[in-house]
Design a protein around this motif. Sequence first.
Motif, PDB file in Angstrom:
ATOM      1  N   GLN A 230      39.861  -6.034  -9.900  1.00 53.01           N
ATOM      2  CA  GLN A 230      38.948  -4.946 -10.263  1.00 53.01           C
ATOM      3  C   GLN A 230      39.642  -3.618 -10.027  1.00 53.01           C
ATOM      4  O   GLN A 230      40.130  -3.344  -8.942  1.00 53.01           O
ATOM      5  N   LEU A 231      39.683  -2.795 -11.070  1.00 50.78           N
ATOM      6  CA  LEU A 231      40.263  -1.457 -10.987  1.00 50.78           C
ATOM      7  C   LEU A 231      39.171  -0.426 -11.207  1.00 50.78           C
ATOM      8  O   LEU A 231      38.239  -0.655 -11.978  1.00 50.78           O
ATOM      9  N   ARG A 232      39.283   0.708 -10.539  1.00 48.03           N
ATOM     10  CA  ARG A 232      38.348   1.814 -10.736  1.00 48.03           C
ATOM     11  C   ARG A 232      39.121   2.977 -11.331  1.00 48.03           C
ATOM     12  O   ARG A 232      40.169   3.377 -10.823  1.00 48.03           O
ATOM     13  N   THR A 233      38.615   3.531 -12.421  1.00 47.97           N
ATOM     14  CA  THR A 233      39.206   4.698 -13.061  1.00 47.97           C
ATOM     15  C   THR A 233      38.376   5.912 -12.672  1.00 47.97           C
ATOM     16  O   THR A 233      37.151   5.888 -12.790  1.00 47.97           O
TER      17      THR A 233
ATOM     18  N   LEU B 109      37.059  -1.539 -14.229  1.00 50.82           N
ATOM     19  CA  LEU B 109      37.669  -2.508 -15.124  1.00 50.82           C
ATOM     20  C   LEU B 109      37.712  -3.859 -14.430  1.00 50.82           C
ATOM     21  O   LEU B 109      38.224  -3.971 -13.316  1.00 50.82           O
ATOM     22  N   LEU B 110      37.170  -4.860 -15.092  1.00 48.79           N
ATOM     23  CA  LEU B 110      37.138  -6.220 -14.567  1.00 48.79           C
ATOM     24  C   LEU B 110      38.076  -7.100 -15.390  1.00 48.79           C
ATOM     25  O   LEU B 110      38.720  -6.632 -16.326  1.00 48.79           O
TER      26      LEU B 110
ATOM     27  N   SER C 142      44.618  -7.033  -7.687  1.00 44.24           N
ATOM     28  CA  SER C 142      44.547  -7.024  -9.146  1.00 44.24           C
ATOM     29  C   SER C 142      45.896  -7.309  -9.780  1.00 44.24           C
ATOM     30  O   SER C 142      46.947  -7.007  -9.219  1.00 44.24           O
ATOM     31  N   SER C 143      45.833  -7.852 -10.970  1.00 45.88           N
ATOM     32  CA  SER C 143      47.006  -8.087 -11.791  1.00 45.88           C
ATOM     33  C   SER C 143      46.656  -7.630 -13.205  1.00 45.88           C
ATOM     34  O   SER C 143      45.552  -7.883 -13.684  1.00 45.88           O
TER      35      SER C 143
END
Length: 90
Positions: A24-27, A42-43, A71-72
């Motif tokens: 999981q990424l956070r923008t 972003l998942l 995350s990858s």
Amino acid sequence: MRYTRRTSPTQKRSPRALLVRSGQLRTYILSEDGREITINRLLEYDVSLLSASCVMPDMQFNVMIEAEKDSSFWSIPACLFKELMSESIA
């Protein structure tokens, strides 16, 4: 690329499109007074074009990306991603 929780991938090179493989990424962006404003999360299997200025030429701004979980993801040059999308029959 792999990032562990709380490390931030930087965009020092050409604009990139990110395709999340796992995690999981956070923008987010920083406000004038230094507060973090989350744009999206972003998942797995999500795509981020926010740092891809040649895909969206009328929108140019700096975004920060933070790994909220291990995350990858794939990092693809944005102009190549745009070319692939324009050739796709899907």
